[in-house]
Design a protein around this motif. Structure first.
Motif, short mmCIF file in Angstrom:
data_model
loop_
_atom_site.label_atom_id
_atom_site.label_comp_id
_atom_site.label_asym_id
_atom_site.label_seq_id
_atom_site.Cartn_x
_atom_site.Cartn_y
_atom_site.Cartn_z
N LEU A 141 14.57 3.17 20.38
CA LEU A 141 13.26 2.82 20.91
C LEU A 141 12.27 2.68 19.76
CD1 LEU A 141 13.09 5.06 24.10
CD2 LEU A 141 13.89 2.70 23.87
N ILE A 142 11.36 1.77 19.93
CA ILE A 142 10.42 1.42 18.85
C ILE A 142 9.16 2.28 18.96
CG2 ILE A 142 9.26 -0.42 20.14
CD1 ILE A 142 9.49 -2.07 17.46
N SER A 143 8.57 2.57 17.83
CA SER A 143 7.30 3.31 17.83
C SER A 143 6.14 2.31 17.89
CB SER A 143 7.18 4.17 16.57
OG SER A 143 6.98 3.34 15.44
N ILE A 144 5.00 2.81 18.28
CA ILE A 144 3.79 1.98 18.29
C ILE A 144 3.49 1.49 16.88
CG2 ILE A 144 1.29 1.98 18.70
CD1 ILE A 144 2.80 2.05 21.32
N GLU A 145 3.70 2.34 15.88
CA GLU A 145 3.45 1.94 14.49
C GLU A 145 4.35 0.79 14.07
OE1 GLU A 145 0.79 2.84 12.73
OE2 GLU A 145 0.31 3.93 14.56
N GLU A 146 5.62 0.83 14.47
CA GLU A 146 6.53 -0.28 14.16
C GLU A 146 6.07 -1.56 14.85
OE1 GLU A 146 11.02 1.13 13.70
OE2 GLU A 146 10.03 2.04 15.45
N LEU A 147 5.63 -1.44 16.09
CA LEU A 147 5.13 -2.62 16.81
C LEU A 147 3.92 -3.22 16.10
CD1 LEU A 147 5.28 -1.80 20.61
CD2 LEU A 147 6.44 -3.65 19.42
N LYS A 148 3.04 -2.37 15.64
CA LYS A 148 1.84 -2.86 14.96
C LYS A 148 2.20 -3.65 13.71
CE LYS A 148 -1.39 0.61 16.65
NZ LYS A 148 -2.26 1.76 16.30
N ALA A 149 3.31 -3.32 13.08
CA ALA A 149 3.74 -4.03 11.89
C ALA A 149 4.37 -5.38 12.22
CB ALA A 149 4.74 -3.17 11.11
N THR A 150 4.77 -5.56 13.47
CA THR A 150 5.47 -6.78 13.88
C THR A 150 4.62 -7.70 14.75
OG1 THR A 150 7.52 -5.51 13.91
CG2 THR A 150 7.57 -7.62 15.00
N VAL A 151 3.93 -7.12 15.71
CA VAL A 151 3.15 -7.88 16.68
C VAL A 151 1.71 -7.94 16.17
CG1 VAL A 151 2.43 -8.05 19.09
CG2 VAL A 151 4.69 -7.09 18.53
N PRO A 152 1.27 -9.13 15.71
CA PRO A 152 -0.04 -9.23 15.05
C PRO A 152 -1.22 -8.99 15.98
CG PRO A 152 0.97 -11.40 15.28
CD PRO A 152 1.96 -10.41 15.78
N LEU A 153 -2.26 -8.42 15.39
CA LEU A 153 -3.49 -8.14 16.13
C LEU A 153 -4.68 -8.56 15.26
CD1 LEU A 153 -4.63 -6.73 18.72
CD2 LEU A 153 -4.82 -4.67 17.33
N ASN A 154 -5.61 -9.29 15.85
CA ASN A 154 -6.84 -9.71 15.17
C ASN A 154 -6.58 -10.51 13.90
OD1 ASN A 154 -8.41 -8.39 17.15
ND2 ASN A 154 -8.21 -6.46 16.04
N LEU A 160 9.39 -11.17 28.72
CA LEU A 160 8.91 -10.95 30.08
C LEU A 160 9.55 -9.72 30.68
CD1 LEU A 160 9.10 -14.56 31.57
CD2 LEU A 160 7.08 -13.38 30.69
N LYS A 161 8.84 -9.06 31.57
CA LYS A 161 9.46 -7.98 32.33
C LYS A 161 10.63 -8.59 33.11
CE LYS A 161 5.37 -5.09 32.98
NZ LYS A 161 4.46 -4.49 33.99
N TYR A 211 9.25 -3.98 25.59
CA TYR A 211 10.23 -4.16 24.52
C TYR A 211 11.32 -3.09 24.59
CZ TYR A 211 11.99 -5.51 19.93
OH TYR A 211 12.78 -5.95 18.89
N ASP A 212 10.94 -1.86 24.91
CA ASP A 212 11.93 -0.78 25.01
C ASP A 212 13.00 -1.10 26.06
OD1 ASP A 212 10.88 0.78 22.99
OD2 ASP A 212 9.88 2.20 24.33
N TYR A 213 12.62 -1.77 27.14
CA TYR A 213 13.62 -2.18 28.13
C TYR A 213 14.69 -3.04 27.45
CZ TYR A 213 16.07 -4.80 31.62
OH TYR A 213 17.09 -5.40 32.34
N TYR A 214 14.25 -4.01 26.65
CA TYR A 214 15.19 -4.92 26.00
C TYR A 214 16.04 -4.20 24.95
CZ TYR A 214 13.30 -8.79 28.58
OH TYR A 214 12.96 -9.63 29.61
#
Length: 164
Positions: free
Chosen positions: A35-48, A88-89, A20-23
């Motif tokens: 650049l996005i933090s892991i915490e921000e990603l966790k709020a956007t990209v769902p897990l479990n 995608l990469k 995502y940082d590339y984009y």
């Protein structure tokens, strides 16, 4: 192009961040400016989550991207609708992987009771627009001049597909 989807694990967020940082740094595919933090990603990209699911995309045993089905709006009335996202990469684009991924995500969405998928795309991202049109999505909204990045004023277009 053959690909595999593997459910995202908490330890995979650093891989998602790199992609995502590339984009963020090089494109207008996202309106993030920093650049996005892991915490921000966790709020956007769902897990479990039982309904909203995220995956790493593998091709020939190597991670080539990530994708997810996420909440469209945080109100129960919208539960039949979700947002679809694929990144995608850069070296993995143009190989037909994304087309297969979108179709696979549609099947996953149907299996959890999602009937409508929305793709939110920057207006100048012609590759993503072509992809979703090829997958049968129809333009349903055009928001003019809503973003600014790299000194350019940008539109956002939404595409939708009724899958169920």
């Amino acid at each position: 192009m053959i690909f595999q989807l593997e459910k995202l694990r908490s330890t995979d967020y650093s891989i998602v961040k790199d992609i995502y940082d590339y984009y963020i740094e090089n494109t207008t595919a996202t309106f993030h400016l920093d650049l996005i933090s892991i915490e921000e990603l966790k709020a956007t990209v769902p897990l479990n989550h039982p309904k909203y699911q995220s995956f790493l995309i593998y091709s020939e045993g190597i991670v080539c991207g990530y994708c997810y089905i996420g909440s469209f709006k945080a109100r129960a009335a919208y539960d039949r609708t979700a947002e679809i996202t694929v990144y995608l990469k850069p070296e993995s684009t143009g190989k037909g992987i994304a087309f297969g991924v979108v179709n696979a995500l549609e099947e996953i969405a149907k299996s959890v009771g999602i009937n409508v998928l929305i793709a939110c795309i920057t207006g100048e991202n012609t590759a993503s627009i072509r992809l979703f049109e090829k997958c049968g999505y129809e333009k349903c909204a055009h928001f003019k001049q809503v973003g600014e990045k790299f000194g350019r004023i940008l539109d956002v277009v939404d595409y939708q597909k009724i899958i169920g």
